[in-house]
Every structure is written in C-alpha cells, then in structure tokens.
Scaffold this motif. Sequence first.
Motif, PDB file in Angstrom:
ATOM      1  N   PHE A 132      26.294 126.606  16.782  1.00  0.00           N
ATOM      2  CA  PHE A 132      26.116 125.377  15.997  1.00  0.00           C
ATOM      3  C   PHE A 132      27.457 124.694  15.730  1.00  0.00           C
ATOM      4  N   GLY A 133      28.550 125.338  16.147  1.00  0.00           N
ATOM      5  CA  GLY A 133      29.876 124.766  15.922  1.00  0.00           C
ATOM      6  C   GLY A 133      30.347 124.861  14.488  1.00  0.00           C
ATOM      7  N   LYS A 134      29.932 125.913  13.791  1.00  0.00           N
ATOM      8  CA  LYS A 134      30.256 126.042  12.381  1.00  0.00           C
ATOM      9  C   LYS A 134      31.467 126.952  12.149  1.00  0.00           C
ATOM     10  N   GLU A 135      32.098 126.754  10.992  1.00  0.00           N
ATOM     11  CA  GLU A 135      33.305 127.507  10.632  1.00  0.00           C
ATOM     12  C   GLU A 135      33.031 129.005  10.511  1.00  0.00           C
ATOM     13  N   THR A 136      31.798 129.369  10.206  1.00  0.00           N
ATOM     14  CA  THR A 136      31.438 130.784  10.054  1.00  0.00           C
ATOM     15  C   THR A 136      31.127 131.466  11.377  1.00  0.00           C
ATOM     16  N   GLY A 137      31.244 130.750  12.482  1.00  0.00           N
ATOM     17  CA  GLY A 137      30.994 131.335  13.794  1.00  0.00           C
ATOM     18  C   GLY A 137      32.050 132.362  14.161  1.00  0.00           C
ATOM     19  N   CYS A 138      31.725 133.230  15.099  1.00  0.00           N
ATOM     20  CA  CYS A 138      32.651 134.307  15.462  1.00  0.00           C
ATOM     21  C   CYS A 138      33.930 133.778  16.094  1.00  0.00           C
ATOM     22  N   SER A 139      33.919 132.548  16.594  1.00  0.00           N
ATOM     23  CA  SER A 139      35.142 131.898  17.088  1.00  0.00           C
ATOM     24  C   SER A 139      35.466 130.671  16.238  1.00  0.00           C
ATOM     25  N   ARG A 140      35.015 130.701  14.992  1.00  0.00           N
ATOM     26  CA  ARG A 140      35.269 129.637  14.002  1.00  0.00           C
ATOM     27  C   ARG A 140      34.746 128.279  14.456  1.00  0.00           C
ATOM     28  N   GLY A 141      33.708 128.313  15.307  1.00  0.00           N
ATOM     29  CA  GLY A 141      33.104 127.065  15.756  1.00  0.00           C
ATOM     30  C   GLY A 141      33.886 126.364  16.834  1.00  0.00           C
ATOM     31  N   ARG A 142      34.983 126.960  17.303  1.00  0.00           N
ATOM     32  CA  ARG A 142      35.841 126.309  18.309  1.00  0.00           C
ATOM     33  C   ARG A 142      35.451 126.668  19.740  1.00  0.00           C
ATOM     34  N   GLY A 143      34.706 127.744  19.920  1.00  0.00           N
ATOM     35  CA  GLY A 143      34.432 128.217  21.273  1.00  0.00           C
ATOM     36  C   GLY A 143      33.098 127.762  21.835  1.00  0.00           C
ATOM     37  N   GLY A 144      32.071 127.815  21.001  1.00  0.00           N
ATOM     38  CA  GLY A 144      30.749 127.440  21.466  1.00  0.00           C
ATOM     39  C   GLY A 144      30.116 128.496  22.355  1.00  0.00           C
ATOM     40  N   SER A 145      29.100 128.083  23.070  1.00  0.00           N
ATOM     41  CA  SER A 145      28.261 129.006  23.825  1.00  0.00           C
ATOM     42  C   SER A 145      29.023 129.850  24.837  1.00  0.00           C
TER      43      SER A 145
END
Length: 341
Positions: free
Chosen positions: A100-113
Amino acid sequence: MNNKVILPPSLLKEDETNSELILSLYEDMLLGRYFEDMCAQMYYRGKMFGFVHLYNGQEAVSTGVIKSLEKDDYVCSTYRDHVHALSKGVPANEIMAELFGKETGCSRGRGGSMHIFSAPHNFLGGFAFIGEGIPIAIGAAFQSVYKKQVLNDQRPMHVTACFFGDGTSNNGQFFECLNMAVLWKLPVIFVVENNQWAIGMAHHRSTALPEIHKKAKAFGLPGLEVDGMDVLAVRQASLSAINRARSGQGPTLIEALTYRFRGHSLADPDELRSVNEKEAWLARDPIKRLKNYILYNSLSSEKQIDALHVLIKEKIDQAVEFAVSSPEPHVKDLKKYLFVD
C-alpha cells in the motif's frame, strides 16, 4: 475419501505422520494463497500501484523450501516475492502495508511489491530484474563460510536459499554464480521455479536444454528435478540440499516444476497460454493435493481444516485494515534511507 487420490511421495520417515508439521505446511501455503487473492482485489480497487506479480499455484515451492530452513538462514527472492517473505516469517501486516506504500511497510513503503525486504528475518529482498538476487545470495553464502573459516564461528553455517525463474537460467549471472558457488563450496541452494513461462515466452522455446537441473552437471554440483506442485516432495529435496550445504559440501540446484495460475502480472490479460494447459495444471493445485493427503491419512478433520481457512482469512483482513489505517510516508523524508545514516 476417494481411494484413487494421488498421494505425494513419502517424507522422511519421522515426518510422514507428523500432523503438526503437515498442518503447519498447509497453513503456510494457505496464507500465501489468500494473501495473493487479496492483493488482486486491492490492486483492482486502486489500492496498489505499479506492477504486482502474484504467486498463486507455486506455494508448494516456497513452503517446501523455506519452512525447511532454520530461522537464521537467508532467502533471496525475485519480483514474485510476497509469499517467499510470508514463508520466511515476515508479518502479513508489514507486507500488505508495503504494498500500500505505507510507512509501516517492511521497506517503509519505499520498495513496493517487487522490493520486499526484512533484515530481522534475513529476507534479503525481492528484485525487479531477473537474476539480480543470485549474486546477492552468493554474497550471503560467502559470509557464512567466512565466519566459519576465518572468524572461527562455532555455530552451524547459515544456508542461503536463492529463488529464480526458468527465464533467469539463460542469463549470465546464473552460470557465473553456479561456478563460484562450487569453487568456494558455498552453503547455497539454487531453486529454479520453473513455471513454464518467462512472461510470455514458453520455456521450451527459449532454451536449448529445457531440463534446467541438468545444467548443474557442467559445474559439478547436484541437479535435482522435483514436482513443484507437491510440497512434501519439495520439502524432502530441500532437507537433503540444506543438510549438504550446512555440512560444508557445497551447493545444490533444485528445479521445481510448477505453474502460476494467474498471468505474469496483474496487468497481464493472460491470453497466450491455452485453456487446456491452464486447466491441466489447475487440477494439480498444491493446496488441494495436501488437503487430500491430510484427510486420506487422518491427520486432521474437514472441520478443523475449515476452521483454519476462516482463521487465515481473518488474518488477511486484519492485514488490510492495518495497511489502510497506517500513515503515508512524509514528503520531508523523500530522500531518507537512500544512504546509511
């Protein structure tokens, strides 16, 4: 149950009737399938952007290999990386938030799928271009040997599992890295997920030797072919390769014959593959095969399996809720994470 059900090859003897183990494999495959199905829904609702490559149909490979590894072992993936990350223990919440491109993503939303990464889980990333992950896997395996031989680390060597597709086996990195892995006896397992198609190119039309596992012979490492729609067969081959790698005997090449049930990506109308071909592979769905195995061997009941399905669906719904409610990255942090602080 129908007595004509096709049973998978036997596991190692101690695993054959281990209901807890078998159910854990089933749960992991189910998690991957439901996660990817939800990704398709979210993509078509406009919640995800860019290219999204789903793993439906190949779950037996991810589960069979990664769930045979130890916690501190390494995994290198491809652009079809969501399910590999799930099998390695990366939380569904963090992966969904990343998509979803969010800050809580495992790559802070910077990496994507295509760039799922998690240092705490030794998940060394998804890679947008084919073959990129193989040299990274070689590096990870080399440091395992270096720790052992130079730094006198007394712990067992960490093993690296490196995943890539049939199309990658025609690229230079594949041959170069197999050569170096054998020279240095690196603890790495090369896992070719041969899903028969490299985007829109049928595998048999793109290589002079379609049997990829036979290419291992040129470099002097074992090459195995395994039914990639059978998690138990994949697990058996993986355990053998892992034990070989961890004991210092070097790499193994495993070719898992599998199939993706969806197009190359969610932007692919999937018009190149014949209906008959797809139906033939769908009939060998790895999740349905393992369910038949479980019920045939009385390792669990239909009711317990249905309850597990509900539990996994709830987990995926929670991951979506987490992603939706998570904050977007701040514009002021646009250049953050480009360099080490």
